[in-house]
Design a protein around this motif. Structure first.
Motif, mmCIF file in Angstrom:
data_model
loop_
_atom_site.group_PDB
_atom_site.id
_atom_site.type_symbol
_atom_site.label_atom_id
_atom_site.label_comp_id
_atom_site.label_asym_id
_atom_site.label_seq_id
_atom_site.Cartn_x
_atom_site.Cartn_y
_atom_site.Cartn_z
ATOM 1 N N ASP A 16 0.638 -1.210 -0.025
ATOM 2 C CA ASP A 16 0.005 0.069 -0.124
ATOM 3 C C ASP A 16 0.944 1.219 -0.140
ATOM 4 O OD1 ASP A 16 -2.865 -1.038 0.572
ATOM 5 O OD2 ASP A 16 -1.706 -2.259 1.970
ATOM 6 N N GLY A 17 0.352 2.170 -0.707
ATOM 7 C CA GLY A 17 1.214 3.509 -0.715
ATOM 8 C C GLY A 17 1.866 3.644 -1.971
ATOM 9 N N PRO A 18 2.688 4.605 -1.801
ATOM 10 C CA PRO A 18 3.405 5.162 -3.538
ATOM 11 C C PRO A 18 4.657 4.078 -3.437
ATOM 12 C CG PRO A 18 3.831 6.728 -1.718
ATOM 13 C CD PRO A 18 2.631 5.997 -1.292
ATOM 14 N N THR A 19 5.104 3.883 -4.840
ATOM 15 C CA THR A 19 5.961 2.910 -5.265
ATOM 16 C C THR A 19 7.408 3.751 -4.676
ATOM 17 O OG1 THR A 19 6.395 3.737 -7.354
ATOM 18 C CG2 THR A 19 4.928 1.881 -6.919
ATOM 19 N N ASP A 20 7.687 4.855 -4.593
ATOM 20 C CA ASP A 20 8.657 5.758 -4.296
ATOM 21 C C ASP A 20 8.773 5.968 -2.914
ATOM 22 O OD1 ASP A 20 7.015 7.319 -4.462
ATOM 23 O OD2 ASP A 20 8.069 8.916 -5.571
ATOM 24 N N LEU A 80 12.231 -11.812 -0.034
ATOM 25 C CA LEU A 80 10.967 -11.066 -0.513
ATOM 26 C C LEU A 80 11.641 -9.602 -0.745
ATOM 27 C CD1 LEU A 80 7.909 -10.644 -0.935
ATOM 28 C CD2 LEU A 80 7.746 -10.492 1.488
ATOM 29 N N LEU A 81 12.340 -9.201 0.476
ATOM 30 C CA LEU A 81 12.789 -7.767 0.105
ATOM 31 C C LEU A 81 13.569 -7.602 -1.100
ATOM 32 C CD1 LEU A 81 13.302 -6.515 3.725
ATOM 33 C CD2 LEU A 81 11.230 -6.637 2.418
ATOM 34 N N ASP A 82 14.524 -8.523 -1.220
ATOM 35 C CA ASP A 82 15.601 -8.412 -2.479
ATOM 36 C C ASP A 82 14.421 -8.373 -3.784
ATOM 37 O OD1 ASP A 82 17.743 -8.399 -1.540
ATOM 38 O OD2 ASP A 82 18.338 -10.437 -1.313
ATOM 39 N N GLN A 85 13.124 -5.335 -4.322
ATOM 40 C CA GLN A 85 14.112 -4.328 -4.131
ATOM 41 C C GLN A 85 14.016 -3.419 -3.249
ATOM 42 O OE1 GLN A 85 13.599 -2.996 -8.431
ATOM 43 N NE2 GLN A 85 15.416 -4.259 -9.068
ATOM 44 N N VAL A 86 13.777 -3.689 -2.064
ATOM 45 C CA VAL A 86 13.955 -2.847 -0.649
ATOM 46 C C VAL A 86 15.241 -2.835 -0.161
ATOM 47 C CG1 VAL A 86 12.774 -2.669 1.426
ATOM 48 C CG2 VAL A 86 11.413 -3.556 -0.547
#
Length: 262
Positions: A16-20, A80-82, A85-86
């Protein structure tokens, strides 16, 4: 519903929320899915990239054969974070989710810039207690533990109003194999030494009525990290994000503001 195929496991997740936006990741407790955070989200600041997921064996994620190791649960979060790309997220982990948070912070400092350890500890209960629960579930299903768990999870006031019933339903609807797998992971985890080596902004949250991870246990773990903060939520149990979502979000927002994440 979005599914990340990570090889040996497929994880259900939601963003949820903006991709950036500045990323914040939520990991939930044993016997629950990502919806335990639903009521918190409307109170969170705008502009965050809010990531929630079902750990293996829970919710809509796949159910590998039990037992699981904590290392596997940490690798799932890492992968998952990889996949997404977090980097430099704030990781909010509740109960077993907080154990995953500790393990991931030790392993991947590039992924996590700050921790919120909610209703969790470096070590929860004893292997013998977890083995008793595993045996009980194998014999009679998750239903066998449900009522006693609700007493540990929620305040008397919350239960008296019957507000715990949807969460009881959530618990007993989890895949038995996944529940058992995560019980084994908790039983085999003692993070006192690795967590004491962490050096990053850390907030601990405890509920005064929490019968699973009492406030003193949470504080003992938080105190392992130099410079950490601790907040006690009154008249709340093991899932304060469910009982008092507005107050929970206010505490999170204060921490995010303090560390410059919003």
């Amino acid at each position: 519903m979005m599914i990340a195929d990570l090889g040996d496991v497929k994880l259900n997740y939601r963003i949820d929320g903006p991709t950036d936006g500045a990323p914040i990741v939520f990991a939930n407790s044993l016997g629950t899915d990502l919806h335990i955070w639903d009521a918190v989200l409307p109170y969170m600041p705008d502009g965050l990239r809010i990531i929630r997921y079902d750990k293996r064996g829970h919710g809509q994620s796949s159910v590998p054969p039990a037992p699981y190791s904590m290392g596997a649960l940490v690798r799932d979060a890492e992968a998952l974070l990889d996949h997404l790309q977090v980097r430099d997220c704030v990781f909010v982990g509740l109960s077993i989710g907080g154990m995953i948070a500790q393990g991931l912070a030790v392993k991947r400092m590039d992924q996590i810039r700050a921790l919120v350890l909610s209703n969790t500890a470096a070590k929860i209960a004893t292997p013998s207690i977890w083995q008793e629960r595993i045996q009980a579930v194998r014999k009679g299903g998750i239903e066998t533990l449900a009522d006693a768990t609700m007493e540990r999870w929620f305040s008397r006031e919350f239960r008296r109003a019957q507000n715990h019933l949807p969460w009881r339903d959530m618990m007993v609807s989890q895949p038995v194999e996944g529940y058992l797998g995560c019980c084994a992971a908790i039983a085999g985890t003692d993070f006192y030494t690795p967590t004491s080596g962490l050096r990053l902004p850390t907030l601990g949250i405890a509920g005064s009525e929490d019968g699973s991870t009492p406030p003193d246990l949470v504080r003992e773990t938080i105190d392992l990290v130099p410079g950490s903060r601790f907040r006690l939520m009154r008249r709340a149990g093991h899932l304060p994000c469910v009982e008092k979502p507005a107050e929970y979000a206010e505490i999170l927002t204060g921490f995010l503001t303090e560390i410059g994440h919003v």
